[in-house]
Motif scaffolding. Structure first.
Motif, PDB file in Angstrom:
ATOM      1  N   PRO A  56       0.826  -1.216   0.000  1.00 13.84           N
ATOM      2  CA  PRO A  56       0.000   0.000   0.000  1.00 13.84           C
ATOM      3  C   PRO A  56       0.859   1.265   0.000  1.00 13.84           C
ATOM      4  CG  PRO A  56      -0.731  -1.534   1.703  1.00 13.84           C
ATOM      5  CD  PRO A  56       0.543  -2.079   1.129  1.00 13.84           C
ATOM      6  N   VAL A 115       0.768   5.345  -9.031  1.00 17.48           N
ATOM      7  CA  VAL A 115       0.096   6.517  -9.593  1.00 17.48           C
ATOM      8  C   VAL A 115       0.646   6.734 -10.997  1.00 17.48           C
ATOM      9  CG1 VAL A 115      -0.390   7.667  -7.387  1.00 17.48           C
ATOM     10  CG2 VAL A 115       1.750   8.114  -8.554  1.00 17.48           C
ATOM     11  N   THR A 134      -3.565  12.799   1.448  1.00 18.11           N
ATOM     12  CA  THR A 134      -4.662  11.856   1.207  1.00 18.11           C
ATOM     13  C   THR A 134      -5.545  12.331   0.056  1.00 18.11           C
ATOM     14  OG1 THR A 134      -4.638  11.201   3.523  1.00 18.11           O
ATOM     15  CG2 THR A 134      -6.640  10.711   2.280  1.00 18.11           C
ATOM     16  N   LEU A 144      -3.777  11.625  -3.216  1.00 19.38           N
ATOM     17  CA  LEU A 144      -3.715  10.216  -3.583  1.00 19.38           C
ATOM     18  C   LEU A 144      -5.056   9.608  -3.949  1.00 19.38           C
ATOM     19  CD1 LEU A 144      -1.195   8.426  -1.204  1.00 19.38           C
ATOM     20  CD2 LEU A 144      -1.036   8.728  -3.668  1.00 19.38           C
ATOM     21  N   VAL A 145      -6.101   9.934  -3.215  1.00 20.06           N
ATOM     22  CA  VAL A 145      -7.369   9.217  -3.406  1.00 20.06           C
ATOM     23  C   VAL A 145      -8.458  10.055  -4.062  1.00 20.06           C
ATOM     24  CG1 VAL A 145      -6.879   7.666  -1.485  1.00 20.06           C
ATOM     25  CG2 VAL A 145      -8.252   9.707  -1.084  1.00 20.06           C
ATOM     26  N   PRO A 186     -10.890  11.721  -6.675  1.00 20.58           N
ATOM     27  CA  PRO A 186     -11.377  11.192  -7.955  1.00 20.58           C
ATOM     28  C   PRO A 186     -10.730  11.938  -9.127  1.00 20.58           C
ATOM     29  CG  PRO A 186     -13.055  12.536  -6.899  1.00 20.58           C
ATOM     30  CD  PRO A 186     -11.919  12.434  -5.937  1.00 20.58           C
TER      31      PRO A 186
END
Length: 107
Positions: A3, A54, A100, A103-104, A106
């Motif tokens: 992760p 990524v 965060t 990275l996450v 949309p």
């Protein structure tokens, strides 16, 4: 694959250890030989960042910044004996939230 947070955490440890080796040599009068593990640690850091899943390097580096800030404050406390104050911790929280989102979020 590991992760992202785990990779970032290990990368931060490698970067801080590598940078500290240079600090120890230049600022603390340690032997020139401290540079060898320092360079290896910095190379490991760079390699670990390439493992982040990524599509763009800049996004991986930007998100890493938040984890680096947290790891640096942990180093400050554990290795240097200086406890982070509330402003350090507030800044760290903001940086981790930002990492965060990067990275996450949309796309």
């Amino acid at each position: 694959m590991m992760p992202a947070f785990a990779l970032y955490s290990i990368a931060a440890l490698a970067e801080i250890a590598g940078c500290f080796a240079f600090w120890a040599w230049l600022r603390l009068g340690k032997s020139f030989w401290w540079l060898l593990p320092g360079m290896g640690s910095l190379a490991l850091f760079a390699w670990l960042l390439t493992m982040i899943d990524v599509p763009a390097a800049g996004r991986a580096y930007a998100a890493y910044g938040g984890v680096y800030i947290a790891a640096s404050l942990l180093w400050l406390w554990l290795a240097e004996g200086v406890r982070p104050d509330r402003w350090d911790l507030t800044g760290m929280a903001v940086a981790l939230v930002g990492a965060t989102i990067i990275l996450v979020g949309p796309r």
